[in-house]
Design a protein around this motif. Structure first.
Motif, PDB file in Angstrom:
ATOM      1  N   SER A   1      -3.423  62.052  21.970  1.00  0.00           N
ATOM      2  CA  SER A   1      -3.127  63.263  22.729  1.00  0.00           C
ATOM      3  C   SER A   1      -4.341  63.957  23.320  1.00  0.00           C
ATOM      4  O   SER A   1      -4.192  64.915  24.058  1.00  0.00           O
ATOM      5  N   VAL A   2      -5.558  63.489  23.014  1.00  0.00           N
ATOM      6  CA  VAL A   2      -6.724  64.265  23.409  1.00  0.00           C
ATOM      7  C   VAL A   2      -6.871  64.360  24.930  1.00  0.00           C
ATOM      8  O   VAL A   2      -7.173  65.437  25.464  1.00  0.00           O
ATOM      9  N   GLU A   3      -6.650  63.271  25.650  1.00  0.00           N
ATOM     10  CA  GLU A   3      -6.833  63.335  27.102  1.00  0.00           C
ATOM     11  C   GLU A   3      -5.839  64.303  27.725  1.00  0.00           C
ATOM     12  O   GLU A   3      -6.207  65.126  28.568  1.00  0.00           O
ATOM     13  N   ARG A   4      -4.578  64.203  27.314  1.00  0.00           N
ATOM     14  CA  ARG A   4      -3.554  65.096  27.866  1.00  0.00           C
ATOM     15  C   ARG A   4      -3.863  66.552  27.542  1.00  0.00           C
ATOM     16  O   ARG A   4      -3.782  67.427  28.408  1.00  0.00           O
ATOM     17  N   LYS A   5      -4.239  66.819  26.286  1.00  0.00           N
ATOM     18  CA  LYS A   5      -4.484  68.206  25.887  1.00  0.00           C
ATOM     19  C   LYS A   5      -5.744  68.768  26.535  1.00  0.00           C
ATOM     20  O   LYS A   5      -5.793  69.947  26.901  1.00  0.00           O
ATOM     21  N   LEU A   6      -6.762  67.932  26.691  1.00  0.00           N
ATOM     22  CA  LEU A   6      -7.977  68.431  27.316  1.00  0.00           C
ATOM     23  C   LEU A   6      -7.748  68.730  28.792  1.00  0.00           C
ATOM     24  O   LEU A   6      -8.197  69.766  29.303  1.00  0.00           O
ATOM     25  N   LEU A   7      -7.031  67.854  29.488  1.00  0.00           N
ATOM     26  CA  LEU A   7      -6.735  68.116  30.897  1.00  0.00           C
ATOM     27  C   LEU A   7      -5.889  69.372  31.050  1.00  0.00           C
ATOM     28  O   LEU A   7      -6.110  70.170  31.971  1.00  0.00           O
ATOM     29  N   ALA A   8      -4.930  69.555  30.142  1.00  0.00           N
ATOM     30  CA  ALA A   8      -4.119  70.782  30.193  1.00  0.00           C
ATOM     31  C   ALA A   8      -4.978  72.013  29.939  1.00  0.00           C
ATOM     32  O   ALA A   8      -4.807  73.048  30.592  1.00  0.00           O
ATOM     33  N   ALA A   9      -5.925  71.911  28.990  1.00  0.00           N
ATOM     34  CA  ALA A   9      -6.798  73.044  28.693  1.00  0.00           C
ATOM     35  C   ALA A   9      -7.730  73.342  29.862  1.00  0.00           C
ATOM     36  O   ALA A   9      -7.979  74.515  30.189  1.00  0.00           O
ATOM     37  N   VAL A  10      -8.238  72.313  30.518  1.00  0.00           N
ATOM     38  CA  VAL A  10      -9.093  72.528  31.694  1.00  0.00           C
ATOM     39  C   VAL A  10      -8.291  73.216  32.792  1.00  0.00           C
ATOM     40  O   VAL A  10      -8.768  74.165  33.432  1.00  0.00           O
TER      41      VAL A  10
END
Length: 451
Positions: free
Chosen positions: A88-97
């Motif tokens: 989930s890290v890529e999805r969550k980081l892109l959402a956070a950005v």
């Protein structure tokens, strides 16, 4: 007082007095609240948001200890740690950005970090780094955290943290039956070896997946075979004599039945399953995979031994790197980088490497780890094998680098090359035609992205 005038009631007087007291208390409370509202609010304590991948709960004590030590050195700044699953890290980081709530320090693999950096999502670290920062880390690993600068020197977008170097774990029984005392060291030796294993044992020598979104091992093998993947303009450079030989190499192995049929449909996990069931002579993995074999397939573990990894003629092995990056949105970039450098210094890296059974990227930590492994005297054969494998992994770093640079679009490149190679393996076209098709497909993508 006139006789007709009413006399005040004593009960009425008490009510009036209580009303006056209540009114006075309310006014006093309102005044106090008003004064409190006028008083300036205390600013919140600065806080660094730190994200990692799949480290909790096993390494809770270690991470919290490092955080406490850094906070003690940097009073007034707190670190809030969040651990995320790999998936989930890529999805969550892109959402956070996108939501402008990105963390200040994040643990990423080089490919995703480079892609994010190329789109302006990560902070270039060069202006904030101490002058001697690069000297702390293995030079080839440090360079893996760089992106080419437009017409200038490369830009550092990440600090290396921990490493994994693949070695070869081989089934000594199958090797002996095939007439070998050890697996091959170079790719050019593989065809004769694979044929001997298949003919004399009925098993397969190795499993290298061609599933587009899985392991990069085959893509790395192309680099080891002297294939230049891209030129300076990000256009295809792989349709070359070296590239044609490499595509023919893998196509021929598959068509001759010297690779498991599943390499075109199943990923690296299948290689693990086949090795543990005794169907493969060797598998490329990290040293700690021996522990899993000892648990899941003790019979196979008993005949397993570690060997140096497969390489090309130049002898270069691959190393996998985990990085720490600072998103551009960080409100505390200096403090974030300070924490990243502290977490990856020699002392902290050595402690983590010993607990996690990984390799450190700090040169001082690697020296200490090798010295400690040399002094270990494990009692049982399982522990002796793990020590031997870890020592071999550490020694491999001397000739290892990130073979496929972390450049934007590299996952697309892998998907294109693997898909076309699958077509050649399955007999839909010859290997030269498949390589030419991959060249055309990649260049269409590159021209749209990098006009």
């Amino acid at each position: 007082m006139p006789p007709s005038a009413p006399r005040p009631s004593r009960r009425w007087g008490r009510r009036a007095l209580l009303r006056r007291l209540s009114l006075g208390a309310s006014l006093a409370l309102a005044a106090a609240l008003g004064l409190a509202a006028c008083r300036p609010a205390q600013p919140p304590e600065p806080e660094i948001q730190f994200w990692t991948l799949d480290l909790a709960p096993r390494f809770n004590d270690y991470i919290r200890g490092v955080i406490a030590a850094w906070e003690q050195r940097n009073p007034g700044v707190r670190v809030r740690w969040t651990d995320l699953p790999w998936s989930s890290v890529e999805r969550k980081l892109l959402a956070a950005v996108f939501a402008r709530t990105a963390p200040d320090v994040v643990n990423l693999n080089p490919l995703f970090a480079a892609n994010l950096a190329s789109k302006g999502g990560l902070l270039p670290l060069d202006p904030l780094l101490p002058p001697d920062a690069a000297q702390t880390y293995l030079p080839k690993v440090w360079k893996a955290g760089q992106l080419p600068g437009p017409g200038g020197p490369p830009s550092q977008f990440a600090v290396p943290w921990y490493l994994t170097a693949r070695i070869t774990l081989a089934n000594r029984d199958l090797l002996a039956k095939a007439g070998y005392s050890r697996p091959p060291l170079r790719w050019q030796e593989v065809p004769a070896y694979a044929e001997a294993v298949k003919r004399r044992t009925g098993r397969y020598a190795l499993f290298v997946t061609v599933v587009p979104d899985d392991s990069a091992e085959l893509l790395e093998s192309l680099v080891q075979m002297d294939v230049r993947l891209l030129d300076g303009r990000q256009r295809a450079a792989f349709n070359s004599p070296e590239g044609r030989r490499a595509f023919a190499f893998w196509t021929d192995l598959y068509r001759r039945g010297l690779l498991p049929r599943e390499v075109v449909s199943q990923g690296y996990r299948r290689a693990i399953e086949l090795y543990q069931s005794g169907e493969l002579a060797q598998v490329a993995s990290g040293a700690e995979f021996l522990r899993s074999i000892q648990t899941n397939a003790p019979g196979i573990a008993a005949v397993t031994a570690p060997f140096p990894p497969l390489t090309g003629a130049g002898g270069e092995a691959n190393v996998a790197v985990m990085n720490l990056a600072v998103p551009r949105q960080s409100r505390l970039p200096k403090e974030a980088l300070s924490f990243a450098l502290f977490l990856t210094d020699a002392t902290n890296q050595l402690a983590f490497a010993e607990q996690a059974r990984v390799l450190p990227s700090a040169t001082g930590a690697l020296d200490q780890l090798e010295a400690a492994l040399a002094q270990e005297r494990p009692q049982g054969r399982p522990d002796q094998l793990v020590r031997q494998a870890r020592m071999l992994s550490a020694e491999t770093l001397g000739q290892a680098r990130v073979l496929v640079p972390a450049s934007p679009g590299v996952k697309r490149l892998q998907a294109i090359l693997y898909t076309q190679l699958q077509r050649a393996m399955l007999g839909q076209m010859d290997s030269d035609q498949a390589l030419a098709a991959a060249e055309q497909e990649w260049n269409r993508y590159a021209e749209a992205r990098w006009p």
